[in-house]
Structure formats: C-alpha cells, structure tokens
Design a protein around this motif. Structure first.
Motif, PDB file in Angstrom:
ATOM      1  N   LEU B 332       6.728   6.859  38.725  1.00  0.00           N
ATOM      2  CA  LEU B 332       6.561   6.020  39.918  1.00  0.00           C
ATOM      3  C   LEU B 332       7.811   5.176  40.148  1.00  0.00           C
ATOM      4  O   LEU B 332       8.304   5.056  41.272  1.00  0.00           O
ATOM      5  CB  LEU B 332       5.346   5.102  39.752  1.00  0.00           C
ATOM      6  CG  LEU B 332       3.969   5.722  39.979  1.00  0.00           C
ATOM      7  CD1 LEU B 332       2.884   4.856  39.360  1.00  0.00           C
ATOM      8  CD2 LEU B 332       3.699   5.892  41.471  1.00  0.00           C
ATOM      9  N   GLU B 333       8.320   4.602  39.072  1.00  0.00           N
ATOM     10  CA  GLU B 333       9.496   3.732  39.205  1.00  0.00           C
ATOM     11  C   GLU B 333      10.734   4.522  39.578  1.00  0.00           C
ATOM     12  O   GLU B 333      11.515   4.115  40.437  1.00  0.00           O
ATOM     13  CB  GLU B 333       9.742   2.983  37.889  1.00  0.00           C
ATOM     14  CG  GLU B 333       8.744   1.889  37.663  1.00  0.00           C
ATOM     15  CD  GLU B 333       8.976   1.127  36.377  1.00  0.00           C
ATOM     16  OE1 GLU B 333       8.513  -0.014  36.287  1.00  0.00           O
ATOM     17  OE2 GLU B 333       9.606   1.668  35.451  1.00  0.00           O
ATOM     18  N   MET B 336      10.529   5.672  43.143  1.00  0.00           N
ATOM     19  CA  MET B 336      10.680   4.552  44.073  1.00  0.00           C
ATOM     20  C   MET B 336      12.152   4.160  44.191  1.00  0.00           C
ATOM     21  O   MET B 336      12.678   3.964  45.287  1.00  0.00           O
ATOM     22  CB  MET B 336       9.861   3.357  43.598  1.00  0.00           C
ATOM     23  CG  MET B 336      10.006   2.143  44.483  1.00  0.00           C
ATOM     24  SD  MET B 336       9.162   0.717  43.787  1.00  0.00           S
ATOM     25  CE  MET B 336       7.703   0.696  44.769  1.00  0.00           C
ATOM     26  N   GLN B 393      28.389 -11.931  52.084  1.00  0.00           N
ATOM     27  CA  GLN B 393      28.064 -12.760  50.922  1.00  0.00           C
ATOM     28  C   GLN B 393      27.420 -11.871  49.869  1.00  0.00           C
ATOM     29  O   GLN B 393      26.241 -11.589  49.947  1.00  0.00           O
ATOM     30  CB  GLN B 393      27.022 -13.820  51.304  1.00  0.00           C
ATOM     31  CG  GLN B 393      27.437 -14.746  52.385  1.00  0.00           C
ATOM     32  CD  GLN B 393      28.056 -15.991  51.804  1.00  0.00           C
ATOM     33  OE1 GLN B 393      28.306 -16.047  50.606  1.00  0.00           O
ATOM     34  NE2 GLN B 393      28.309 -16.972  52.624  1.00  0.00           N
ATOM     35  N   HIS B 395      26.273 -11.128  45.864  1.00  0.00           N
ATOM     36  CA  HIS B 395      26.286 -11.733  44.537  1.00  0.00           C
ATOM     37  C   HIS B 395      26.416 -10.671  43.463  1.00  0.00           C
ATOM     38  O   HIS B 395      25.723 -10.665  42.478  1.00  0.00           O
ATOM     39  CB  HIS B 395      25.134 -12.702  44.274  1.00  0.00           C
ATOM     40  CG  HIS B 395      23.865 -12.382  44.965  1.00  0.00           C
ATOM     41  ND1 HIS B 395      23.039 -11.399  44.553  1.00  0.00           N
ATOM     42  CD2 HIS B 395      23.290 -12.940  46.052  1.00  0.00           C
ATOM     43  CE1 HIS B 395      22.003 -11.360  45.351  1.00  0.00           C
ATOM     44  NE2 HIS B 395      22.113 -12.268  46.270  1.00  0.00           N
ATOM     45  N   LEU B 396      27.336  -9.765  43.701  1.00  0.00           N
ATOM     46  CA  LEU B 396      27.632  -8.770  42.684  1.00  0.00           C
ATOM     47  C   LEU B 396      28.763  -9.316  41.805  1.00  0.00           C
ATOM     48  O   LEU B 396      29.695  -9.926  42.304  1.00  0.00           O
ATOM     49  CB  LEU B 396      28.062  -7.470  43.359  1.00  0.00           C
ATOM     50  CG  LEU B 396      27.032  -6.887  44.327  1.00  0.00           C
ATOM     51  CD1 LEU B 396      27.586  -5.670  45.030  1.00  0.00           C
ATOM     52  CD2 LEU B 396      25.766  -6.519  43.576  1.00  0.00           C
ATOM     53  N   ASP B 397      28.636  -9.084  40.512  1.00  0.00           N
ATOM     54  CA  ASP B 397      29.611  -9.653  39.589  1.00  0.00           C
ATOM     55  C   ASP B 397      30.604  -8.607  39.119  1.00  0.00           C
ATOM     56  O   ASP B 397      30.414  -7.413  39.312  1.00  0.00           O
ATOM     57  CB  ASP B 397      28.893 -10.220  38.356  1.00  0.00           C
ATOM     58  CG  ASP B 397      27.965 -11.343  38.739  1.00  0.00           C
ATOM     59  OD1 ASP B 397      28.309 -12.093  39.659  1.00  0.00           O
ATOM     60  OD2 ASP B 397      26.886 -11.447  38.131  1.00  0.00           O
ATOM     61  N   GLU B 419      38.047 -15.072  46.104  1.00  0.00           N
ATOM     62  CA  GLU B 419      37.675 -15.667  47.379  1.00  0.00           C
ATOM     63  C   GLU B 419      38.930 -15.876  48.209  1.00  0.00           C
ATOM     64  O   GLU B 419      39.962 -16.308  47.696  1.00  0.00           O
ATOM     65  CB  GLU B 419      36.963 -16.996  47.137  1.00  0.00           C
ATOM     66  CG  GLU B 419      36.285 -17.486  48.384  1.00  0.00           C
ATOM     67  CD  GLU B 419      35.351 -18.650  48.124  1.00  0.00           C
ATOM     68  OE1 GLU B 419      35.227 -19.050  46.953  1.00  0.00           O
ATOM     69  OE2 GLU B 419      34.772 -19.149  49.088  1.00  0.00           O
ATOM     70  N   VAL B 462      16.893   8.210  33.811  1.00  0.00           N
ATOM     71  CA  VAL B 462      17.072   7.863  32.412  1.00  0.00           C
ATOM     72  C   VAL B 462      16.519   8.987  31.554  1.00  0.00           C
ATOM     73  O   VAL B 462      15.375   9.411  31.727  1.00  0.00           O
ATOM     74  CB  VAL B 462      16.323   6.551  32.080  1.00  0.00           C
ATOM     75  CG1 VAL B 462      16.683   6.094  30.683  1.00  0.00           C
ATOM     76  CG2 VAL B 462      16.664   5.487  33.091  1.00  0.00           C
ATOM     77  N   ARG B 463      17.342   9.466  30.657  1.00  0.00           N
ATOM     78  CA  ARG B 463      16.854  10.453  29.707  1.00  0.00           C
ATOM     79  C   ARG B 463      16.161   9.689  28.580  1.00  0.00           C
ATOM     80  O   ARG B 463      16.693   8.725  28.048  1.00  0.00           O
ATOM     81  CB  ARG B 463      18.028  11.249  29.163  1.00  0.00           C
ATOM     82  CG  ARG B 463      17.654  12.450  28.350  1.00  0.00           C
ATOM     83  CD  ARG B 463      18.913  13.145  27.899  1.00  0.00           C
ATOM     84  NE  ARG B 463      19.641  13.714  29.024  1.00  0.00           N
ATOM     85  CZ  ARG B 463      19.278  14.854  29.623  1.00  0.00           C
ATOM     86  NH1 ARG B 463      18.239  15.538  29.206  1.00  0.00           N
ATOM     87  NH2 ARG B 463      19.965  15.317  30.635  1.00  0.00           N
ATOM     88  N   ARG B 464      14.951  10.092  28.262  1.00  0.00           N
ATOM     89  CA  ARG B 464      14.205   9.359  27.243  1.00  0.00           C
ATOM     90  C   ARG B 464      13.705  10.288  26.166  1.00  0.00           C
ATOM     91  O   ARG B 464      13.701  11.504  26.330  1.00  0.00           O
ATOM     92  CB  ARG B 464      12.989   8.681  27.859  1.00  0.00           C
ATOM     93  CG  ARG B 464      13.292   7.579  28.808  1.00  0.00           C
ATOM     94  CD  ARG B 464      12.028   6.807  29.078  1.00  0.00           C
ATOM     95  NE  ARG B 464      12.213   5.842  30.144  1.00  0.00           N
ATOM     96  CZ  ARG B 464      12.129   6.151  31.421  1.00  0.00           C
ATOM     97  NH1 ARG B 464      11.856   7.372  31.795  1.00  0.00           N
ATOM     98  NH2 ARG B 464      12.320   5.222  32.331  1.00  0.00           N
TER      99      ARG B 464
END
Lengths: 442, 496
Positions: B332-333, B336, B393, B395-397, B419, B462-464
């Motif tokens: 599901l995740e 999505m 604007q 807010h990615l670092d 900036e 993600v391989r799990r």
C-alpha cells in the motif's frame, strides 16, 4: 539514602542480568526522556562483546547509528565494530575510528564483534548468519512490520525505547488491521508486549536531562504510570540572566520567568492564523535571540561554576516543516547572533538535548485540533528536550480550542490503547503553563 | 487539503464554476466500464435491496430482491449479481496477449474489467457483500451455488484493490471527480454525487446555483445509495414491503414486486445516469502519460488473480496474518508513493503543489559543468554540476536527493544552497541517466538557461528480506497461528 546514581546503577545491573542470564528471548526497557537510553545500549553492547559474543545493534536513523558506533568503538579499542550502511554512504569523519569497518553487506563484516545498522538496513540483510544477542534502540519508533523482518536474525533481543515519544507513522489508513495483535502500524514494542504478556518492561528510574521543574509535569502529563525522578535537585540547576533589558518587553519577562521557574508561556492575543503565523514566528525567534543577547548563563552539575549559554545549546521546535522554515528565516534575519540555533520539527528533535528550548505550540492560532496536533508524543518531545528551561510561544485560546475538539477517532475492539490520550496530555501541559504565563500586548 | 486545492475551492465558490485541479486525468478509464448502483435496506448491515448494473448505459440490468428481509433471498440476489459480473470477468480473462517477445514473456489480458460505483459507500457495499459470500460452502447442508462464492472472491478482490491509491479496478465516481475538479462546496457536499455533478454538468438551462439547490431535493435527486432516502422508506418502501409479506398468492406477490421494482428503479435511475455522465466527463480529460503503464500493471494483477481463482484458489482469509498484513502495508505504501511521484512527474499542477510545500523547486540553470568527473571506487565517474537559481521557498537540505521529472526522474543530490538577493542558488550533482560513458548522452544534462524543475518526491522501491509465511510467524508476533480447517458447522449462525 540511595543517590540517583546508585538507583540507576542498580537498575542497569538488573537489566543486564535479566538479559544475559535470564534466558528470555525478549527484554523490554522503557525509558523516560534523557534517562541514559543510548548509554545503556552502548554499555550492554560493549559488555556482551567484551565477554566474547557477537552483538547486533539496531537503531532507527543513520545519525543514531553513527552515534552508537562511536560510543561502542571507543569502549572497545582493539575489537572490530561494523557499521552496516547503504551503498555509497559516506560516514562522517568522527565515525572513522581505527576499529570501525563500514560495509553495505553484513557478510563483509565477518570479524566484527558488534555490528550496528538501521532497522531498515537490517531488514534488507541476506545472510545465513544469526546473532545470539541483539539490542534495538528507540524501539518505540520502529514499526512492528520492521520487527517482523528482523526477528529471525536474532536469538535474544533487548528492546530499549521511550514510550512517550512519537509513534511510528504511515500515510496509509490501517483500519483494516485495527485490533489485530500483530497490527503492522503499531510500534514494535506494542506488538511484542501484546503477544507476550508475560514480558514486563523494566523502567529506567532517573532522568538526567530534565530539571526537577520539568520532571513532575512531564511525568504526570505523558508517563502517568511510570516512576522516575530527576537526577539533580532544585538548586543544582539554575539559569541566570545578567543583563536587564532597558525597555522591558513581554519577551524579556517570559525569559526572566523561565529562568526562575523552568517554564514560560508567551501568550499572544487570540487570532486564527495560517500555520506560518508571522507574529508567532517573530515572537519565537525573538525569544531565542533575546536569550543570547542578554548573556544568559546556566549552572548545573556539569558546570557548577556556570557557563554562558551558546546558540548551539538552544533549540527551537515546531510541529510543521513550513513553520521550521519560517522560523529559520526569521532567525537568519536577526543576524549572526542566531547562527547555530537548531530549528527543527518534533520528529527530528527526538533524542536530542539542549539547555533551553523555545517551542511554537502546535495548536497556536489553529481553528481545529486534528489527530496530528493532538498526538501526545509530539508535545512530549517538544517539552522534554531541555536541561534548564522551556519557553512556549502560542496564541491565546488553546484551551478553548481543545475543549471544542475532543478526540473523535473511532475506538476499535481490542485496539491498542495508549494512555494518556493527546487531549488529556495537552490539557495537563496547558494547565501547568497557565501559571507561567506572560501576555504579549496587542 | 493542499494550498492549491484550497485556492481552487475558493475560486470555484467565487466564480460558481468548477476549477480543474490537475491538467491530466491520472486514472485509466476502461472502454467498457461496468457500473453498479446498489441500494440496501435500512436497519441491517448490508442487506441488499436492489442494484442497477451493467456495461451499457442505455440498458441497465435491474436486480431487486424478492423479499429483502429474507436472508436466503440475499444469496439469491448475490447469485443474480454474479451472473452479471462473472461473465465480463471471464470474457476479459480469456483474451490475453504476451507481455513481450522473449521466452520469459508472460500472458496478460488485453483489457481488464473496471467497476464503477457512485461513491465510497458503494465500495464498502462491494466489500461487505464479498465478505458475506466468499466464505460460504459450495457443498454440504448450507451450500450456495459456486457462482455466489466466486462472486464473493471477486468482489473482495475488487474492494481490496480499491484500497490502493493507484487503483483502476473499482472506482467511486465522487472520488474520481474530486481528484480532477474542485467545486465551491465542502468535501462533505462533494460526497453527494448529485451535488457534485450539479457543478460539473448542471441540467440543461440551469445555472450551478440552481442545480446545486435542486440536488438537495431527495425527490428529484435521490441519494446515490446504498442507503435510501428515509422519506422514501417511510412513504413507499415500507408499505410495499408490508404488502409483499402479506401477499396471499404468487400473482399478488408478483404484482407487488412489480410495483416495488418500478419505485426502486426510479430511485436508482438518476444515480445511474449521473455515474455515466461522470465517466464521460472524465474521459474527456486528457490522460496522463504514465497512466497506460499503471493500467498494464493492473491488468497483470487481474491476470494473476484470475489464474489463482481458476486454479481453485481458496477465498481470501477473514483476517490478514502477521506476514500478510505487513506485506500488504508495504505494498500500500509503495504504490501510494509511486502514484504520488508519477502524478507529480506527469502533471504541472501537481508539481506546483509540491513547490508550494517546499518539496520541489523550479528555476533556471545559471551554471553548468557537464563534464565534471569525480573519482569513484574503481574508476572516475561522470558527475555534472548544475546550478539552479530559484525563487521558490524550498526546505530541502544539502545532501537531499532530488529528481528531474522532465528527464524521467533523473537523480541529483543537493550540494549547496546559497541565499541570494532574489531567492536561492541550488547546486546539484547529477547522478544517473546520462549513459554509461564518461561524457553525458546528448540532452541528459540541462543546458545553460534551461528552465528546470526538481522535486524530492520519488518512487521508492525497497528490497527487503522475505516476509514470513503463516508458519514462520515469529514469537514477537504471536508465533505460527493454530491451523484451522474450515468445517461445515462454521456456516451455522450463532444466535446467542
């Protein structure tokens, strides 16, 4: 009379014995904020490794892993410590100690007595190996589906965590699994305890971080069933603000109040606003900067002679990322003095410690109180990061807002219920703050 | 609600015209959708009363239970619904094509069935009806026809598919419409198909305001179900059911039933028409570029589930086991996140929303070093540097991975953020999709002056480690559950 140190030491010894001699597959340790959780993880890991057995350590974020690697490697000179990481991970220089090995596959770390990695990384591990001992740090922030994947790797597990902090999160509506004892949306510890009712969590008895002024509130509001005491007594921690402002403002007053009592609530006039309410943001930034401008000094068991509060020892906390961005901009506009103040969301402040925190109340200026804002963990994280004082900034009308928004989440049969609920915890904190209030004029 | 959605709703309310939220439609619409308009009887969970169903707008099939208070009749209702639904499912499953030329190609259906219901409560009806029928025995004392159980298995599959964000199997019309258009009314009002459609397709010669107030009249616009209008229940349904119960002979019963059928058809017909109008409206919106790929995956899922059922697969379990629930949550995740990312890459309005929340930025390339190389583990790697000037604007670092929707999600890492007077300069290091050589493929690196967009939204895969089976459930999750073999007595109802 036993000192807090003695009590903590006795408890640690008990936990070590229960884990290593008890023959239990799982031991759970609940820890209030700042009770030496990662110290315990480091110590148990070190002692088992020093005795000759391999240990796996599971943390939740890369920063926590790096931190634990350094802690353990320093205590185990000469024994190789493995840092399990994703491909292309660049470890910070502090991690690169002579006895630390970094690899993305656990089979590339065969000699390591201790292997540390994030839960997500452990959940990818493909190996025939198993570990007799495993320690899971911040286990309340790990989801139970993650635990499901990693359990087969380990024979005996010690799960350490803070039950009051933020629960793991998913964007998915998990109603389908509500009430199932293995609900994948619940925390690893909640599921483990539900399925193994004979496991009784140990509790760490002393909070070394929280001052006496905060311990009682945090305990009654967020940990009503736990018993923990501050590691210091009232007089041991003190805040002194030498400079008196010429034109005293509400900001100065709230700082003086917090310096004396450990708490301050700067209350702005009531207004319904956007999340990034300019006035509240400005007031929050003002408090943080003013603390530095007035040369605040703190005295504590680490610095009995007192020391100057630096920007790095101040944190500003908020609920949303856009608020964090707005406060960061406001601080930048106030010049160099604010450089180094950490501004972050509650999620990211978890586990961190500061001398003084300034927080933007999650419900300030809102017209509704959603489950996101009512989560007790969020407020708990924000109000339990400080060693000296916590100053809350918010608009008037939060108690009324709470009264108008009782929790409406459905309750499911056999569902996991957590006490206290966020509504109640918020009320407790507000009731306390009401006695430390400074109203800002219009 | 996002900032853009709020703005669109405000604009819609101000101008009394619906506002488009996305440039594209991110939903596949079948060339032969099957619409189901269900009605239930008040007072009991999912007691089916009637349904209007079919793939043909002009000739719906009408199914009305002969006596809704009789539970055996509900099985009969399911059987008649099965006759309508299992046939198109089977027809779709018979027409397959190879997924590719090679020897590893699998078979995939040419087209998969797509069900439409008016609203989310309709999905809930499908789910509950599936639960009611899929676990029945097809032999023994309480046997039901096989098609009833098969219907249960399929309805459950459709309802479970509907939980996925990117689903195309079972669709609620109100949700599909709300994904594309904002109206000037509340979400609650948008949950009423008639009120929502009053904004988008007001009746001939009527303005939106008049159409919306008309939609509030349950006599003209009956509720879209499955619950019926209480006034209709009291004035018409209740007396008809009473007459049905007291009818002395088959002829009398048939007469009452004809009356009942006519009045229920009247209740369902407007919703039936509205649902089809909604489908037509959506079909006119251009389809997003990544929709066909998703539909292909949905066809694969249909193909494999059909094979499972055809091979005599057991009905879905009542509850997910520990491993199954964790696996399902992960799926599901993952779906999505993938859907969210694909929508953002396809649709300028969706990416605009991410720019407003700071998860994306757009700007102009002000500096580029396309030939930059850095030493890698074995050899030098191509790592061009691109500097973007933006007024957004974010807010990615530093260290954040971002992706370029225009270059199929090419990955870059933020190296620095500075900036400036009128915004920010963001320096990016490009990581992939530039070919395998030491010089970048033409077009794979942005050029000076180019307008670019980058976002942190991405598909995560993600391989799990494998999820545990039932028998491998670890001790932390209760251990392997006791084996349960269904027995005939399970079907007996517990009246205590």
């Amino acid at each position: 009379m036993t000192t807090p140190h003695d009590r903590a030491e006795i408890k640690t010894a008990q936990i070590l014995t229960a884990f290593t001699d008890g023959g239990h597959r799982g031991v759970v340790v609940d820890s209030p904020p700042g009770a030496g959780k990662s110290t315990l993880v480091g110590r148990v890991g070190t002692e088992i490794a020093a005795a000759g057995d391999p240990v796996a350590v599971v943390a939740q974020t890369n920063a926590q892993v790096d931190d634990l690697v350094v802690k353990i490697a320093n205590r185990l000179p000469g024994l190789p410590v493995g840092r399990l990481s994703r491909d292309g991970y660049q470890p910070p220089p502090t991690v690169l100690l002579p006895n630390v090995q970094v690899a993305s596959r656990v089979d590339d770390l065969p000699d390591c007595r201790v292997v540390v990695g994030t839960a997500a990384k452990w959940a990818q591990v493909q190996t025939a190996r198993t570990w007799p001992w495993a320690i899971v740090d911040e286990a309340y922030q790990m989801r139970s589906d993650m635990l499901l994947l990693i359990v087969p790797l380990f024979e005996q597990m010690l799960l350490v965590g803070d039950p009051g902090q933020l629960d793991p999160f998913s964007p998915i509506d998990g109603e389908r699994w509500a009430g199932l004892p293995w609900d994948p949306m619940q925390s690893a510890v909640a599921v483990l305890l539900r399925n193994n009712p004979h496991i009784v969590p140990h509790e760490l008895p002393v909070t070394w971080r929280l001052p006496a002024s905060a311990t009682r509130l945090v305990q009654t509001a967020f940990y009503p069933f736990s018993q923990f005491a501050p590691g210091t007594h009232d007089g041991e921690r003190a805040t002194h603000v030498p400079t008196v402002g010429i034109r005293r403002t509400a900001v100065d007053e709230v700082i003086d109040l917090a310096a004396g009592s450990g708490w301050g609530f700067l209350e702005l006039p009531h207004r319904n606003t956007l999340r990034t309410d300019a006035e509240t943001v400005a007031a929050t930034a003002d408090v943080a900067v003013r603390l530095l401008q007035r040369g605040t000094e703190t005295r504590c068991e680490q610095a009995p002679g007192g020391r100057r509060l630096t920007a790095a020892r101040i944190a500003v906390g908020a609920a949303h990322r856009d608020q964090v961005a707005a406060i960061t901009r406001a601080l930048r506009a106030r010049g160099e003095i604010a450089d180094g103040i950490r501004v972050d969301t509650a999620n990211r402040l978890q586990g961190a410690e500061f001398d003084i925190t300034v927080i933007l109340h999650p419900l300030s200026g809102r017209i509704d109180a959603t489950p996101f804002h009512l989560t007790p963990g969020r407020l708990c994280v924000l109000t339990s990061r400080h060693r000296h004082a916590c100053i809350v900034v918010g608009r008037r009308g939060i108690p009324e807002l709470l009264d108008a928004h009782p929790g409406t989440e459905p309750v499911h049969l056999k569902g996991f219920i957590k006490f206290p609920d966020g509504w109640e915890a918020n009320q407790a904190v507000l009731a306390h703050l009401a006695n430390h209030r400074v109203s800002a004029p219009h | 609600m996002t900032i853009l959605t709020s703005l669109a709703k405000a604009l819609a309310a101000y101008s009394m015209t619906p506002q488009q939220l996305t440039v594209y439609r991110h939903l596949h619409i079948s060339s032969k959708p099957i619409v189901i308009v269900p009605l239930t009887l008040a007072g009991e969970t999912n007691a089916p009363l009637a349904a209007m169903v079919g793939p043909d707008r002009a000739r719906p099939t009408l199914i009305v239970t002969r006596q809704p208070r009789n539970r055996a009749e509900r099985i009969e209702f399911a059987g008649r619904l099965a006759s309508e639904l299992l046939f198109p499912i089977e027809t779709a499953a018979q027409q397959t094509q190879a997924t590719g030329p090679g020897p590893n190609a699998r078979l995939r259906v040419v087209d998969a069935p797509q069900l439409w219901v008016p609203n989310p409560a309709g999905i809930e009806f499908i789910r509950t009806l599936g639960r009611m029928t899929r676990l029945r025995f097809i032999e023994g004392p309480w046997a039901v026809p096989k098609k009833v159980r098969d219907l249960g298995i399929w309805l459950t599959w459709f309802a479970e598919q509907a939980e996925f964000a990117d689903t195309g199997a079972l669709i609620a019309a109100t949700q599909a419409i709300a994904a594309v258009w904002a109206t000037g009314q509340s979400d609650l009002e948008d949950g009423n198909l008639a009120a929502q459609m009053a904004w988008l397709a007001p009746p001939e010669g009527m303005d939106v305001a008049a159409a919306v107030s008309r939609a509030e009249n349950p006599q003209l616009c009956p509720p879209a179900g499955p619950s019926t209008d209480p006034t209709f229940d009291r004035l018409f349904l209740e007396p008809a059911l009473r007459d049905l119960a007291t009818a002395r002979n088959p002829a009398a019963h048939n007469a009452v039933h004809r009356r009942l059928t006519a009045m229920l058809e009247e209740q369902m017909r407007p919703t039936w028409e509205l649902t089809w109008t909604a489908i037509d409206l959506l079909r006119d919106v251009p389809e997003a570029p990544r929709v066909p790929k998703r539909w292909e995956q949905q066809r694969d899922r249909f193909t494999s589930f059909h094979r499972y059922v055809a091979d005599g697969g057991r009905p879905q379990a009542k509850r997910d086991s520990a491993g199954r629930s964790a696996q399902r949550l992960a799926e599901l995740e993952q779906r999505m996140a993938a859907f969210e990312a694909q929508r953002a890459y396809d649709d300028p309005l969706v990416i605009a929303d991410h720019r407003l929340t700071g998860e994306a930025f757009a700007g102009q390339v002000v500096d580029v070093d396309p030939a930059r190389r850095v030493p890698g583990l074995r050899r030098n790697m191509l790592r061009p540097l691109v500097t973007v000037a933006t007024g957004d604007q974010t807010h990615l670092d530093v260290g954040q991975h971002v992706y370029d929707p225009a270059r199929n999600g090419q990955q870059a890492v933020i190296e620095s953020v500075t900036e400036t007077e009128d915004g920010w300069r963001i320096e990016l290091e490009l990581h992939n999709q530039m070919g395998s050589g030491l010089t970048a493929k033409p077009g794979s690196v942005p050029t000076l002056g180019e307008d670019v967009t980058y976002t942190s939204v991405t598909e995560t895969f993600v391989r799990r480690r494998p999820w545990p089976t039932r028998d491998e459930t670890p001790w932390t999750h209760g251990g392997p559950p006791p084996d349960s073999t269904p027995v005939v007595e399970d079907a007996a109802e517990d009246w205590s």
